[in-house]
Design a protein around this motif. Structure first.
Motif, short mmCIF file in Angstrom:
data_model
loop_
_atom_site.label_atom_id
_atom_site.label_comp_id
_atom_site.label_asym_id
_atom_site.label_seq_id
_atom_site.Cartn_x
_atom_site.Cartn_y
_atom_site.Cartn_z
N PRO A 58 0.78 -1.17 0.07
CA PRO A 58 -0.11 0.09 0.11
C PRO A 58 1.09 1.31 0.11
CG PRO A 58 -0.78 -1.68 1.73
CD PRO A 58 0.62 -1.96 1.18
N LYS A 59 0.26 2.37 -0.34
CA LYS A 59 0.99 3.46 -0.23
C LYS A 59 0.31 4.66 0.51
CE LYS A 59 2.52 3.19 -5.34
NZ LYS A 59 2.11 1.97 -5.36
N THR A 60 0.97 4.95 1.53
CA THR A 60 0.52 6.00 2.40
C THR A 60 0.88 7.42 1.96
OG1 THR A 60 2.14 5.62 3.98
CG2 THR A 60 0.23 4.53 4.31
N SER A 61 -0.07 8.31 2.29
CA SER A 61 0.46 9.69 2.09
C SER A 61 0.65 10.57 3.38
CB SER A 61 -0.74 10.40 1.13
OG SER A 61 -0.94 9.75 0.13
N GLN A 62 1.05 11.68 3.13
CA GLN A 62 1.18 12.63 4.47
C GLN A 62 -0.40 13.10 4.60
OE1 GLN A 62 3.89 15.95 4.02
NE2 GLN A 62 5.62 14.55 3.18
N PRO A 63 -0.43 13.71 5.72
CA PRO A 63 -1.59 14.38 6.20
C PRO A 63 -1.63 15.49 5.18
CG PRO A 63 -0.59 13.88 8.14
CD PRO A 63 0.21 13.36 7.06
N SER A 64 -3.06 16.01 4.90
CA SER A 64 -3.15 17.04 4.20
C SER A 64 -2.80 18.31 4.71
CB SER A 64 -4.58 17.17 3.54
OG SER A 64 -5.17 18.48 3.05
N LEU A 65 -2.14 19.04 3.81
CA LEU A 65 -1.53 20.48 4.40
C LEU A 65 -2.59 21.31 4.26
CD1 LEU A 65 1.11 22.12 5.29
CD2 LEU A 65 1.75 22.32 2.82
N SER A 66 -3.16 21.55 3.27
CA SER A 66 -4.41 22.29 3.11
C SER A 66 -5.55 22.03 4.03
CB SER A 66 -5.36 22.02 1.58
OG SER A 66 -5.56 20.75 1.44
N GLU A 67 -5.76 20.92 4.78
CA GLU A 67 -6.54 20.58 5.61
C GLU A 67 -5.99 21.27 6.84
OE1 GLU A 67 -9.15 17.34 7.56
OE2 GLU A 67 -8.33 16.73 5.79
N LEU A 68 -4.55 21.05 7.11
CA LEU A 68 -4.13 21.88 8.36
C LEU A 68 -4.33 23.14 8.23
CD1 LEU A 68 -2.60 21.69 10.90
CD2 LEU A 68 -0.74 21.71 9.74
N GLU A 69 -3.92 24.03 7.08
CA GLU A 69 -4.34 25.38 7.01
C GLU A 69 -5.80 25.70 7.23
OE1 GLU A 69 -2.04 27.68 4.01
OE2 GLU A 69 -1.82 25.69 3.13
N GLU A 70 -6.70 24.96 6.72
CA GLU A 70 -8.09 25.17 6.96
C GLU A 70 -8.61 24.98 8.45
OE1 GLU A 70 -10.18 22.66 4.56
OE2 GLU A 70 -9.41 23.29 2.47
N THR A 71 -7.86 24.20 9.11
CA THR A 71 -8.19 23.89 10.54
C THR A 71 -7.72 25.19 11.36
OG1 THR A 71 -8.14 21.56 10.31
CG2 THR A 71 -7.81 22.43 12.56
N LEU A 72 -6.53 25.54 11.19
CA LEU A 72 -5.87 26.62 11.88
C LEU A 72 -6.87 27.77 11.31
CD1 LEU A 72 -2.11 25.94 10.99
CD2 LEU A 72 -3.43 25.85 13.19
N SER A 73 -7.04 28.23 10.34
CA SER A 73 -7.88 29.18 9.84
C SER A 73 -9.31 29.21 10.66
CB SER A 73 -8.21 29.11 8.41
OG SER A 73 -9.09 30.33 8.03
N ARG A 74 -9.83 28.05 10.86
CA ARG A 74 -11.27 27.90 11.44
C ARG A 74 -10.89 28.44 13.02
NH1 ARG A 74 -11.82 23.14 9.15
NH2 ARG A 74 -11.75 21.97 10.98
N LEU A 75 -9.85 27.73 13.41
CA LEU A 75 -9.35 28.04 15.04
C LEU A 75 -9.16 29.59 15.21
CD1 LEU A 75 -7.03 25.13 15.70
CD2 LEU A 75 -9.42 25.50 16.40
N GLN A 76 -8.46 30.41 14.28
CA GLN A 76 -8.27 31.65 14.14
C GLN A 76 -9.52 32.52 14.48
OE1 GLN A 76 -4.62 34.39 12.65
NE2 GLN A 76 -6.31 33.76 11.05
N GLN A 77 -10.44 32.00 13.54
CA GLN A 77 -11.73 32.69 13.76
C GLN A 77 -12.82 32.52 14.96
OE1 GLN A 77 -13.51 31.50 9.73
NE2 GLN A 77 -11.68 32.30 8.80
#
Length: 282
Positions: A58-77
């Motif tokens: 199987p091939k595993t990917s990294q967690p999503s960088l964009s999802e991390l950015e979106e999470t941080l943006s929501r937290l900031q708001q």
């Protein structure tokens, strides 16, 4: 201070870690031509079944960088003020290096991204301990200081059952695997101080390897108190037997048995057993 903790799905979290301030980034895994999100549309048991049916790993990917950015943006708001992002080791994923720039992108958040140098159950232990200290009223600096002490003393040792996956994953030469299988070699791997997975010892026969794994645990934990977890790669009976051996030599208390997910399981194959330890920091 209102603290959020962000981790990834490689962290094994106990059922007690259900916190509204916890956010988990999924790690996709591709088996054959299908991509899954472990824990959503793929159980750990199904992962090992599907992996065994495929000729390629199987091939595993990294967690999503964009999802991390979106999470941080929501937290900031909202009304969050501080964030700890604690993800799988930089020694087995480039995600840690890729996210460091985000610490300065959100002016209203104080963000820390320590390198856990581990994954699986010990990573989950660290997340749980962050919340315990937060709820006890510790400051952000105190939480980070104790977390760094935990990271420095955390490791895992793994007895591998099948060398073929180490070859396919590029961690062992084909010749070494062939010879190892013929001689019933059971390598013991470990997480180094840099968070990489390397060979610690090579032991003949599984019985001797399990005994050696038990000795290593006793050596590693003789001078401090540790949280300990037994971890397995779709080998629950081996894990139960190893836990029984631990209890026989006086290592008791709460010893959770958990499974390696896809990130580590891909490289180990089925049948591996391990222990993960993290120091108890007062």
């Amino acid at each position: 201070m209102k603290l959020a903790v962000i981790t990834d799905s490689s962290a094994v979290l106990q059922d007690t870690v259900e916190h509204e301030n916890l956010f988990v980034l999924p790690i996709p895994v591709t088996i054959g031509h299908t991509t899954y999100i472990e824990g959503r549309d793929l159980s750990v048991e199904e992962f090992y079944q599907k992996m065994a049916a495929e000729t390629e790993l199987p091939k595993t990917s990294q967690p999503s960088l964009s999802e991390l950015e979106e999470t941080l943006s929501r937290l900031q708001q909202t009304d969050y003020t501080h964030v700890i992002g604690l993800f799988l080791s930089s020694g087995i994923s480039g995600f840690y290096q890729n996210i460091q720039y985000l610490k300065d992108e959100f002016e209203d958040l104080t963000i820390a991204f320590p390198d856990s140098k581990i994954t699986s159950a010990p990573l989950g232990m660290m997340v749980e301990n962050i919340f315990n200290r937060y709820q006890a009223g510790a400051s952000f600096e105190e939480i980070l200081d104790k977390l760094e002490q935990e990271i420095a003393g955390t490791t895992a040792f793994i007895m591998v059952d099948d060398l073929d996956h180490l070859v396919k994953g590029g961690r062992l030469s084909n010749g070494a695997a062939l010879l190892g299988n013929l001689l019933s070699i059971k390598p013991i791997l470990y997480f180094t101080d840099e968070g990489k997975i390397e060979v610690y010892e090579k032991v003949r026969t599984e019985k001797k390897a399990v005994k050696r794994l038990l000795e290593i645990l006793q050596e590693q934990t003789q001078n401090k108190s540790y949280q300990i977890a037994v971890i397995h790669a779709n080998a629950p009976q081996k894990a139960e037997e190893f836990k029984r051996l631990l209890q026989e030599v006086g290592i008791d208390g709460i010893l959770p048995i958990v499974s390696f997910g896809s990130v580590i399981g891909t490289h180990l194959g089925e049948g591996a057993i391990a222990f993960g330890i993290s120091p108890i920091i007062d």
